[in-house]
Design an enzyme around this catalytic site. Structure first.
Site: not given
Ligand code: 3H9
Length: 707
Positions: A109, A129
């Site tokens: 975004e 999301e």
């Molecule tokens: C959004 O954006 C809404 C908007 O429309 C705005 C509205 C106002 N936040 O997955 P990993 C942490 S909603 C906080 O193992 P990878 C995760 O918990 C969001 N923490 O790594 C982990 O912590 P820990 C939309 C986050 O390399 C660490 O980072 N975005 C977030 O296998 C490593 O993560 C998503 O849904 C976050 N956004 O994969 C993306 N993301 O080490 C969600 C990650 O303490 N994230 N963490 O356990 C992912 O899909 C994967 O984490 C990503 C990396 C592909 C980025």
């Protein structure tokens, strides 16, 4: 500025670097610092343009998901990113967004509010999301269709699947792909456009389509969402929000999106899915096997047994690029096993999942063998022979002789005692359970069963390996059925009891499917083979307590040769396409058997069916948790979501119980205890939590603190 965002200069271009590890989420402080950097650039005559880039492994992977829980619990106020993004878009000097890794959610975004986007070819871009039960909430549903068109925007927002940078470039979402160093490429790009007019995404309308074309797109998308994401609210809300983009001016569209976003954010579904997001990451954390525990390099694997499970497991390793020896006792069995693998791969090519070349390479990496001769090369062996202790022990004794020191000796047993199997070897520390779920090459769950003597190194290796294999590994203790199947027993027991008490067979399954499960419990029995449970029950009959009610219908069906899908008859009758049809013969038989057993027949509501089956899971789950066979309640949830078709939007059985309220669940279980006897004795942990007004999630937190 703050320590989350750095601003540097490359001559006349400002470089704004977001540095908020691990994934550069838009946590509080990040938007404010970017905004300040943009303001600074706009008043600095020496700067012509800005580049926003992420430090480390990724661009911005979204809003900070941890913040959502704080907002819905009222701990922090609801924040919106809309004014911040308008601020970027209204910058008087151009802003170029440089993407590597992932630009997800709020990250995309933000990127769309920038004036240009460049990306590394390996970047992934998406609005995931819906997987968190929400929709894009910072104008993603409004800007995306303006850049990629309505149909693609609907697909990306409603399904949540990312697109690759090259695909995004073809769609018009990315202006330039940059090979080599992203930052220097982005800075050069920024210099190139610095004197050109500044395009604002929100002012574009050419891709917003016509009302007639869009109507068909939205109707098809709603149809697909109802089928493919059954029961989920967010995909439909995402489609509504994109539709708003096509019907309203940008500002009004944003308001419509906000309303839908807020409804989703505060829903039970979103809370459950966020629990699942963090849960999937939590299960990898083992208190006494910390990060940094040495692991064994697994470069060659052997699988013993080329049946359905063994063959599927061999495919899992081959798909991850690990060469496999596949052993069976005779050529006919091995040929049949390899034949099945070839057939599975051929159908993956047909469905477009794999290319022929990928499949040819995988097949080459599976070597069928009849002896243990080459096993000395294997770093890990997975035994997947027929379920029976004597046979397993003899295989493990052979493995002990054939395998090199340090090799991991894993069993795929789903019911047998890992410690007893380990005793057949001289190296019990190398023995562990790796319980794959059928079909092994499809199901994400891997229960990793810790034996009394399994070494930390072996545990850490299996946990890490599960990721490489594309699985969610969950560490469980060595009890009968481990976690998943131990809970599945009471769940399916209740389904049978309900049929024996007068519920229609299809009504039992329908109630659980309407609850959200992928399949009903009786149909699942038919799929897995009713004879499997029948054989196990016969083996363990001596452990049954006398006087305790046992279900009988499935055993009787098996005695009649009705094993389920494989014999075309089980609870249902199956046609040549394996479609289930109600079978009046079974209904009559069950009524007759129940009458003979003196079980009174009655009308049973869908609500009772769901409560009996789901609370049977919860009660057993609570026992498992208290006995320490699962590390956390969330581990049980992750097992059920990935191995048993439990609906993710309910967060898993334990989270679901928390959502219903443990007092209510406990009371209902007490009622069942009174009506149906000892099998329903409430688990002491459930009773304690209910009486003290606590939840399983709180139990997990308290335990994590104590560890
Ligand atoms: C959004 O954006 C809404 C908007 O429309 C705005 C509205 C106002 N936040 O997955 P990993 C942490 S909603 C906080 O193992 P990878 C995760 O918990 C969001 N923490 O790594 C982990 O912590 P820990 C939309 C986050 O390399 C660490 O980072 N975005 C977030 O296998 C490593 O993560 C998503 O849904 C976050 N956004 O994969 C993306 N993301 O080490 C969600 C990650 O303490 N994230 N963490 O356990 C992912 O899909 C994967 O984490 C990503 C990396 C592909 C980025």
């Amino acid at each position: 500025m703050n320590n989350l965002v750095r601003v540097t200069r490359d001559n006349d271009v400002a470089v704004i670097t977001v540095d908020n590890p691990p994934v550069n989420a838009l946590s509080p402080g990040v938007p404010q610092a970017i905004e300040a950097a943009i303001d600074e650039m706009n008043i600095d005559p020496a700067i012509k343009a800005a580049v926003i880039i992420g430090a480390g492994r990724t661009f911005i992977a979204g809003a900070d998901i941890k913040e959502f829980g704080k907002m819905t619990s009222g701990a922090t106020p609801r924040r919106t990113l809309l004014p911040f993004l308008l601020h970027i878009e209204d910058s008087v000097k151009p802003v170029v967004i440089a993407i590597h890794g992932t630009a997800f959610g709020g990250g995309l975004e933000l990127a769309m509010a920038g004036h240009y986007r460049v990306a590394s070819p390996t970047a992934q871009i998406g609005q995931p999301e819906v997987k968190l039960g929400i929709i894009p909430g910072a104008a993603g549903t409004q800007r995306l269709p303006r850049l990629v068109g309505v149909a693609k925007a609907v697909e990306m927002c409603a399904e949540g699947k990312p697109v690759s940078a090259p695909d995004a470039a073809a769609l018009g979402l990315i202006d330039s792909l940059i090979d080599g160093d992203l930052l220097s490429g982005a800075v050069a790009f920024a210099r190139g456009i610095a004197d050109k007019p500044i395009p604002k995404t929100r002012e574009r309308t050419t891709k917003l389509g016509t009302a007639t074309d869009n109507a068909a797109v939205f109707a098809a998308a709603r149809d697909a969402a109802r089928k493919k994401q059954r029961g989920m609210k967010a995909p439909l809300a995402a489609i509504d929000a994109v539709e708003a983009a096509t019907r309203m001016p940008f500002e009004e569209g944003c308001q419509a999106e906000q309303k839908l976003f807020t409804e989703c954010l505060f829903s039970d579904q979103s809370k459950a899915l966020i629990h699942v997001f963090f849960g999937e990451r939590e299960v990898g954390k083992i208190p006494d096997v910390p990060k940094g525990t040495p692991v064994i390099a697994v470069n060659r694997v052997a699988v013993v047994g080329s049946g359905t499970m063994g063959g599927g497991i061999a495919m899992v390793f081959a798909n991850a690029g690990i060469p496999v020896l596949l052993k069976d006792v005779d050529q006919a069995a091995l040929d049949a096993g390899m034949g099945k693998i070839r057939k599975n791969y051929a159908s993956s090519v047909q469905r477009g999942r794999f290319t022929q070349q990928f499949v040819d390479e995988r097949l080459q990496s599976i070597t069928p063998v009849l002896t243990y001769d080459l096993f000395s090369d294997a770093d890990m062996v997975v035994e997947a022979v027929f379920e029976g202790m004597a046979l397993k022990k003899s295989v493990f004794a052979e493995l002990d002789r054939a395998c090199k020191p340090g090799a991991i000796l894993a069993s795929n047993t789903s019911t047998l005692n890992i410690d007893e199997i380990a005793e057949a070897t001289s190296r019990p520390e190398a023995v562990i359970g790796t319980h794959f779920f059928s079909p092994a090459n499809v199901m994400r769950l891997l229960e990793i069963v810790r034996g009394k003597k399994s070494s930390k190194e072996v545990i850490a290796t299996c946990m890490q390996l599960s990721k490489k294999l594309g699985k969610v590994g969950v560490l469980v203790g060595n009890c009968r059925g481990f976690v998943g199947n131990r809970m599945f027993g009471p769940y399916r027991r209740e389904a049978q009891f309900l049929a024996e008490e007068g519920a229609e067979i299809e009504a039992v399954d329908r109630a659980l499917v309407d609850f959200g499960n992928a399949m009903g419990p009786l149909a699942t029995g038919d799929l897995a083979g009713l004879d499997v449970g029948w054989r196990i029950r016969k083996e363990y009959r001596h452990l049954e307590k006398p006087g305790i009610r046992q279900p009988f219908a499935e055993d009787r069906l098996c005695e009649l040769g009705r094993y389920g899908q494989k014999t075309t008859k089980g609870w249902y009758r199956y046609d040549e396409n394996r479609r289930a049809n109600a079978d009046p013969e079974v209904a009559a038989l069950v009524r007759k058997w129940s009458a003979e057993a003196g079980i009174p027949q009655r009308q049973i509501s869908a609500e009772e069916i769901v409560d009996r089956c789901i609370y049977a899971l919860v009660n057993e789950g609570a026992r498992i948790l208290e006995e320490g066979f699962a590390l956390r309640a969330v581990d049980i949830d992750i097992i059920y979501l990935n191995g048993y078709g439990f609906p993710a939007y309910r967060g898993g059985p334990m989270w679901h119980a928390d959502t219903v309220g443990l007092q209510k669940v406990y009371q209902r279980i007490c009622e069942f205890h009174q009506q149906h006897g000892e099998l329903w004795a409430p688990a002491p942990l459930l009773q304690r939590l209910a009486e003290s007004g606590k939840t399983f999630a709180e139990f997990d937190k308290e335990h994590a603190l104590a560890a």
